[in-house]
Design an enzyme around this catalytic site. Structure first.
Site, mmCIF file in Angstrom:
data_model
loop_
_atom_site.group_PDB
_atom_site.id
_atom_site.type_symbol
_atom_site.label_atom_id
_atom_site.label_comp_id
_atom_site.label_asym_id
_atom_site.label_seq_id
_atom_site.Cartn_x
_atom_site.Cartn_y
_atom_site.Cartn_z
ATOM 1 N N ALA A 11 1.868 -0.123 4.053
ATOM 2 C CA ALA A 11 2.765 -1.122 3.488
ATOM 3 C C ALA A 11 1.940 -2.390 3.293
ATOM 4 O O ALA A 11 0.912 -2.578 3.946
ATOM 5 C CB ALA A 11 3.911 -1.376 4.443
ATOM 6 N N GLY A 48 2.234 3.182 5.941
ATOM 7 C CA GLY A 48 3.195 3.583 4.914
ATOM 8 C C GLY A 48 2.606 4.553 3.904
ATOM 9 O O GLY A 48 3.334 5.334 3.289
ATOM 10 N N GLU A 71 2.942 7.829 5.455
ATOM 11 C CA GLU A 71 4.383 8.122 5.467
ATOM 12 C C GLU A 71 4.883 8.519 4.075
ATOM 13 O O GLU A 71 5.715 9.418 3.944
ATOM 14 C CB GLU A 71 5.141 6.905 6.009
ATOM 15 C CG GLU A 71 4.839 6.685 7.488
ATOM 16 C CD GLU A 71 5.319 5.340 8.011
ATOM 17 O OE1 GLU A 71 4.971 4.310 7.390
ATOM 18 O OE2 GLU A 71 6.029 5.316 9.016
ATOM 19 N N GLU A 86 -0.193 1.110 12.582
ATOM 20 C CA GLU A 86 0.725 -0.025 12.752
ATOM 21 C C GLU A 86 0.611 -0.669 14.129
ATOM 22 O O GLU A 86 0.789 -1.871 14.289
ATOM 23 C CB GLU A 86 2.183 0.429 12.524
ATOM 24 C CG GLU A 86 2.507 0.784 11.083
ATOM 25 C CD GLU A 86 2.263 2.244 10.724
ATOM 26 O OE1 GLU A 86 1.522 2.937 11.450
ATOM 27 O OE2 GLU A 86 2.826 2.680 9.699
HETATM 28 N N1 CO8 Z 1 -1.724 -4.503 2.842
HETATM 29 C C1 CO8 Z 1 -2.195 -5.499 2.047
HETATM 30 N N2 CO8 Z 1 -3.481 -5.551 1.621
HETATM 31 C C2 CO8 Z 1 -4.307 -4.544 2.002
HETATM 32 C C3 CO8 Z 1 -3.875 -3.477 2.806
HETATM 33 C C4 CO8 Z 1 -2.513 -3.477 3.237
HETATM 34 N N3 CO8 Z 1 -2.007 -2.485 3.977
HETATM 35 N N4 CO8 Z 1 -4.927 -2.648 3.035
HETATM 36 C C5 CO8 Z 1 -5.968 -3.165 2.381
HETATM 37 N N5 CO8 Z 1 -5.608 -4.329 1.753
HETATM 38 C C6 CO8 Z 1 -6.442 -5.218 0.940
HETATM 39 C C7 CO8 Z 1 -7.382 -6.026 1.805
HETATM 40 O O1 CO8 Z 1 -6.740 -7.157 2.347
HETATM 41 C C8 CO8 Z 1 -8.472 -6.368 0.809
HETATM 42 O O2 CO8 Z 1 -8.023 -7.427 0.003
HETATM 43 P P1 CO8 Z 1 -8.986 -8.732 -0.238
HETATM 44 O O3 CO8 Z 1 -10.157 -8.151 -0.988
HETATM 45 O O4 CO8 Z 1 -8.118 -9.638 -1.042
HETATM 46 O O5 CO8 Z 1 -9.358 -9.226 1.103
HETATM 47 C C9 CO8 Z 1 -8.534 -5.111 -0.077
HETATM 48 O O6 CO8 Z 1 -7.282 -4.431 0.114
HETATM 49 C C10 CO8 Z 1 -9.645 -4.153 0.310
HETATM 50 O O7 CO8 Z 1 -9.515 -3.855 1.694
HETATM 51 P P2 CO8 Z 1 -10.713 -4.046 2.760
HETATM 52 O O8 CO8 Z 1 -11.643 -5.120 2.318
HETATM 53 O O9 CO8 Z 1 -10.089 -4.194 4.110
HETATM 54 O O10 CO8 Z 1 -11.433 -2.621 2.607
HETATM 55 P P3 CO8 Z 1 -12.286 -1.845 3.724
HETATM 56 O O11 CO8 Z 1 -12.919 -0.711 3.009
HETATM 57 O O12 CO8 Z 1 -13.165 -2.809 4.462
HETATM 58 O O13 CO8 Z 1 -11.203 -1.293 4.755
HETATM 59 C C11 CO8 Z 1 -9.159 -0.206 5.428
HETATM 60 C C12 CO8 Z 1 -10.281 -0.333 4.364
HETATM 61 C C13 CO8 Z 1 -9.724 0.340 6.725
HETATM 62 C C14 CO8 Z 1 -8.112 0.737 4.862
HETATM 63 C C15 CO8 Z 1 -8.542 -1.618 5.680
HETATM 64 O O14 CO8 Z 1 -8.223 -2.212 4.431
HETATM 65 C C16 CO8 Z 1 -7.295 -1.602 6.521
HETATM 66 O O15 CO8 Z 1 -7.386 -1.458 7.728
HETATM 67 N N6 CO8 Z 1 -6.120 -1.784 5.880
HETATM 68 C C17 CO8 Z 1 -4.853 -1.879 6.575
HETATM 69 C C18 CO8 Z 1 -4.408 -0.519 7.072
HETATM 70 C C19 CO8 Z 1 -3.123 -0.662 7.849
HETATM 71 O O16 CO8 Z 1 -3.052 -1.271 8.879
HETATM 72 N N7 CO8 Z 1 -2.035 -0.049 7.313
HETATM 73 C C20 CO8 Z 1 -0.740 -0.091 7.933
HETATM 74 C C21 CO8 Z 1 0.073 -1.200 7.353
HETATM 75 S S1 CO8 Z 1 1.618 -1.435 8.200
HETATM 76 C C22 CO8 Z 1 2.628 -0.232 7.583
HETATM 77 O O17 CO8 Z 1 2.262 0.541 6.732
HETATM 78 C C23 CO8 Z 1 4.047 -0.196 8.129
HETATM 79 C C24 CO8 Z 1 4.922 0.824 7.386
HETATM 80 C C25 CO8 Z 1 6.358 0.500 7.559
HETATM 81 C C26 CO8 Z 1 6.818 -0.635 6.672
HETATM 82 C C27 CO8 Z 1 7.043 -0.234 5.230
HETATM 83 C C28 CO8 Z 1 7.448 -1.397 4.371
HETATM 84 C C29 CO8 Z 1 7.322 -1.145 2.890
#
Ligand code: CO8
Length: 257
Positions: free
Chosen positions: A65, A108, A111, A131
């Protein structure tokens, strides 16, 4: 219709939805949800579409998400609006949906893949429910669907630690049905979707309904439900045609496709 976060197209009898927010690794925000519901509704209304493939990019199916959208939210607001509940509609798609997953399928994203009927993964796929590392828990079904898919031990391991599992572990655990080389991913998903779309629509939709019911009910009720659906298919021309074609050693020409 023009979409901001998706690429939506039809290839033959298969609908293809590609998540398209590359700048955020396809993070799922409210626009993605709104557009995905619209795309699915259009495919459901389109008689020519018999199955749907949902995919992302090579780098990410979806990295969760959208954390930036969620960050400022307060309890009272998300409780009142029943935040996230709209995804239930996506999970209730009646036509079969295959997830073709490459790269990250996290939170998400994992999911959403599990809302599909089955998952075909590229060798590069990484699944996880991180999460917990953000101070929350899965909210789009992860604690329920992942547990049903892989069992308690693996689900607890992934959800409590937030670690990722690779495609081989996901296949071993029963989360994905097949793992293929990255360059084969879309072809493999399309071949499966085309096969499904070539079959009798009522039997495909009832098969999906019957398997889905296994997650909702007791064995006895599920068996009764299956049997009733099985009986009802004998009211279709396609049962007559499918069985006649077998006996006559020819290909069936189904009416309801
Ligand atoms: N949300 C928003 N932006 C994101 C997300 C995300 N989940 N994941 C990546 N991005 C963005 C980064 O912020 C970055 O943007 P910017 O260049 O502007 O800084 C861009 O995408 C590229 O990401 P990274 O630079 O972090 O890329 P890496 O290769 O270094 O890392 C990862 C990749 C490991 C996937 C890393 O991006 C990461 O850990 N992302 C988050 C993963 C995460 O925690 N997901 C769970 C989110 S919570 C959730 O899903 C709850 C579900 C229930 C709610 C549903 C509501 C709709």
């Amino acid at each position: 219709m023009a979409y901001e976060t998706l690429i939506v197209e039809t290839r033959g009898n298969v609908g293809l939805v590609t998540l398209n927010r590359p700048q955020a690794l396809n993070a799922l925000n409210s626009t993605v949800l709104k557009e995905l519901k619209e795309a699915y509704a259009a495919f459901h209304a389109d008689e020519t579409v018999g199955a749907i493939v949902l995919t992302g990019s090579e780098r990410a199916f979806a990295a969760g998400a959208d954390i930036k959208e969620m960050q400022p939210l307060e309890f009272a607001d998300i409780y009142k609006s029943d935040f996230i509940s709209g995804w239930d509609e996506v999970a209730k798609a009646r036509k079969p949906v295959i997830a073709a997953v490459s790269g990250f399928a996290l939170g998400g994203g994992c999911e959403l893949a599990m809302m599909c009927d089955f998952i075909i993964a590229s060798e590069t796929a990484k699944f996880g429910q991180p999460e917990i590392t953000l101070g929350v828990i899965p909210g789009m079904g992860g604690s329920q669907r992942l547990t049903r898919a892989v069992g308690k031990a693996k689900a607890m391991d992934l959800i409590l630690t937030g670690r990722m599992m690779d495609a081989a572990e996901a296949e071993r655990s029963g989360l994905v049905s097949r793992v293929v080389a990255p360059e084969r991913l879309l072809d493999e998903a399309f071949a499966a979707a085309e096969k499904i779309a070539s079959l009798s629509r009522p039997s495909v939709m009832m098969a999906k309904e019957a398997v889905s019911r296994a997650f909702e009910t007791t064995l006895e009720e599920g068996l009764r439900f299956e049997r009733r659906l099985f009986h009802s298919l004998f009211a279709t021309e396609d049962q007559k045609e499918g069985m006649a074609a077998f006996v006559e050693k020819r290909k069936p020409a189904f009416t309801h496709r």
